[in-house]
Design an enzyme around this catalytic site. Sequence first.
Site, mmCIF file in Angstrom:
data_model
loop_
_atom_site.group_PDB
_atom_site.id
_atom_site.type_symbol
_atom_site.label_atom_id
_atom_site.label_comp_id
_atom_site.label_asym_id
_atom_site.label_seq_id
_atom_site.Cartn_x
_atom_site.Cartn_y
_atom_site.Cartn_z
ATOM 1 N N LYS A 210 16.491 -3.094 -11.867
ATOM 2 C CA LYS A 210 16.215 -2.411 -10.589
ATOM 3 C C LYS A 210 17.483 -2.251 -9.759
ATOM 4 C CE LYS A 210 11.390 -3.883 -10.060
ATOM 5 N NZ LYS A 210 10.389 -4.369 -9.071
ATOM 6 N N ARG B 168 -3.010 1.381 -6.338
ATOM 7 C CA ARG B 168 -2.455 2.537 -7.056
ATOM 8 C C ARG B 168 -2.670 2.326 -8.543
ATOM 9 N NH1 ARG B 168 3.479 2.633 -5.385
ATOM 10 N NH2 ARG B 168 3.059 0.449 -4.933
HETATM 11 N N1 LIG Z 1 7.193 10.578 1.866
HETATM 12 C C1 LIG Z 1 7.381 9.262 2.368
HETATM 13 C C2 LIG Z 1 7.392 8.294 1.189
HETATM 14 C C3 LIG Z 1 7.881 6.975 1.642
HETATM 15 C C4 LIG Z 1 7.967 6.040 0.454
HETATM 16 O O1 LIG Z 1 8.393 6.413 -0.633
HETATM 17 N N2 LIG Z 1 7.545 4.800 0.704
HETATM 18 C C5 LIG Z 1 7.583 3.797 -0.337
HETATM 19 C C6 LIG Z 1 8.175 2.523 0.175
HETATM 20 S S1 LIG Z 1 9.850 2.794 0.626
HETATM 21 C C7 LIG Z 1 6.144 3.561 -0.720
HETATM 22 O O2 LIG Z 1 5.359 3.079 0.080
HETATM 23 N N3 LIG Z 1 5.819 3.951 -1.950
HETATM 24 C C8 LIG Z 1 4.487 3.715 -2.406
HETATM 25 C C9 LIG Z 1 3.700 4.960 -2.305
HETATM 26 C C10 LIG Z 1 3.825 5.729 -3.611
HETATM 27 O O3 LIG Z 1 3.358 5.196 -4.613
HETATM 28 O O4 LIG Z 1 4.362 6.815 -3.553
HETATM 29 C C11 LIG Z 1 6.217 8.893 3.326
HETATM 30 O O5 LIG Z 1 5.080 8.911 2.887
HETATM 31 O O6 LIG Z 1 6.512 8.586 4.475
#
Ligand SMILES: N[C@H](CCC(=O)N[C@@H](CS)C(=O)NCCC(=O)O)C(=O)O
Length: 499
Positions: free
Chosen positions: A388, A475
């Site tokens: 990562k 998810r």
């Molecule tokens: N477009 C931006 C996306 C923001 C974003 O990518 N957040 C990350 C944590 S940093 C996250 O939570 N990922 C899990 C949701 C997934 O599976 O896509 C928003 O929605 O404000």
Amino acid sequence: PSSSLLPVGCGRSGELEEARDVATPGHGSGARGVPPGLLEKLVYDALVWCSLHGLVVGDKSVQRSGTDPGIGLVHAPFALLPMPFPEGYWRQACELAPIFNELVDRVSLDGKFLQDSLSRTKKVDAFTGRLLDIHSKMLEMNKREDIRLGLHRSDYMLDAETNLLFQIELNTISSSFAGLSCLVSELHRNLINHYGKDLELDSRRVPGNTVVSRYAEALAKAWNEYNNSSAVVMLVVQTEERNMYDQHWLCVVLREMHGVASIRKSLAEIDAEGQVLPDGTLIVGGQTVAVVYFRAGYSPNDYPSESEWRARLLMEQSNAIKCPSISYHLVGTKKIQQELAKPNVLERFLENENDIAKLRKCFAGLWSLDNIDVVKSAIERPELYVLKPQREGGGNNIYGDRVREILIRLQQEGSEELATYILMQRIFPTASCAYLVREGICHQDHAISELGIYGAYLRNKDKVIMNDQCGYLMRTKVSSSNEGGVAAGFAVLDGIYLT
Ligand SMILES: N[C@H](CCC(=O)N[C@@H](CS)C(=O)NCCC(=O)O)C(=O)O
Ligand SMILES: [Mg+2]
């Protein structure tokens, strides 16, 4: 049979082979083996429900869908029925939220720990280096954040081999889907209320999801602590945002339930329209900003020029409540996750032995690349690890043979680049059958799930105003896919059916 579902014979995606009813405990006819006639009705009703209730995202095939609301909406990808999940692990994950919230706050106050832990990453990872530069400036200014707001999401997977719940990561910035995850739980309850008899499911096994109202409450309480009734909450957003409705849900609840107004600005707009008054007040486009809520700024792609970095620094220097502050942002990096997993480190930040033990219990194997034995083992068995980089937003992690290739290259080069990565034990959850609905089509697949638990933390000096578990996100992705992520296009929004 174990409490988790016996996987019904799953056709490959797109095929709906004759589903055989499999009686399993807690699931009667085996919710995952839905008779075809009923399946079409469920999918049709679910798609109507999504459209009527705003369980929607922008359609990437429609150009303006990420900028103009109401244009090019499509239903969010979802799982037709909630994923069975053992209640004991559910409770364990919920119990961890307030402990992680407190840990983030404690670690955020140790500027030296953050700088030292990330000092080698800084040399080879320019993006993390820029974040650290802003953090250093705040340390030099002796900047204090008396009011601190954290809206986190801790993600877990249930390891099939050990039957242990492992934390995948802790998100302290832009934790998405507080809005849409509540809608998925409502969708599942609605479907089960109508079809539960045929499916032999009980909608009371779908836990209520309150995160959108709890997050709005946390934002409103932070706004209240700022104590300026004409001030607004400012969302920092990307110029193209197909997940805007998830964000709008929060803002609408904030306005309707709490009477707090919000504005949406990109980093470039904040650079152009923002200023900090001598008393520290942040003004953007003529509006006083009480709370800065980041839904962008977590990825190098969000900083295409110096303008965006100027905006980030400007906000950090102001007396607005940042969610997250630069310190909270850095605490959520994977490098810090790995450092906190080292022996005796948690004891530096928390006193309660039981809490420390609960956190440790959910730590998977986490190593820096200094650990040559682990690097050696990862080269031999790359499929047991995930490599990562310090990146957020999905789609960045490295799996399988590429792990071996990169580790061998880095070893041969002996480059400092080793410090941009951490190695993590790969978790293998049980695959079960799921119906994944994307762009109106239902695919039956073997799938695995990742449970996110939302936490909110609000503190003003030594008064902790909020420290709660607020709700959940499930998810689900096809088990063959390495990367998760809904926004990244691999996973769908799912719910939970407690077993
Ligand atoms: N477009 C931006 C996306 C923001 C974003 O990518 N957040 C990350 C944590 S940093 C996250 O939570 N990922 C899990 C949701 C997934 O599976 O896509 C928003 O929605 O404000
Ligand atoms: Mg993340």
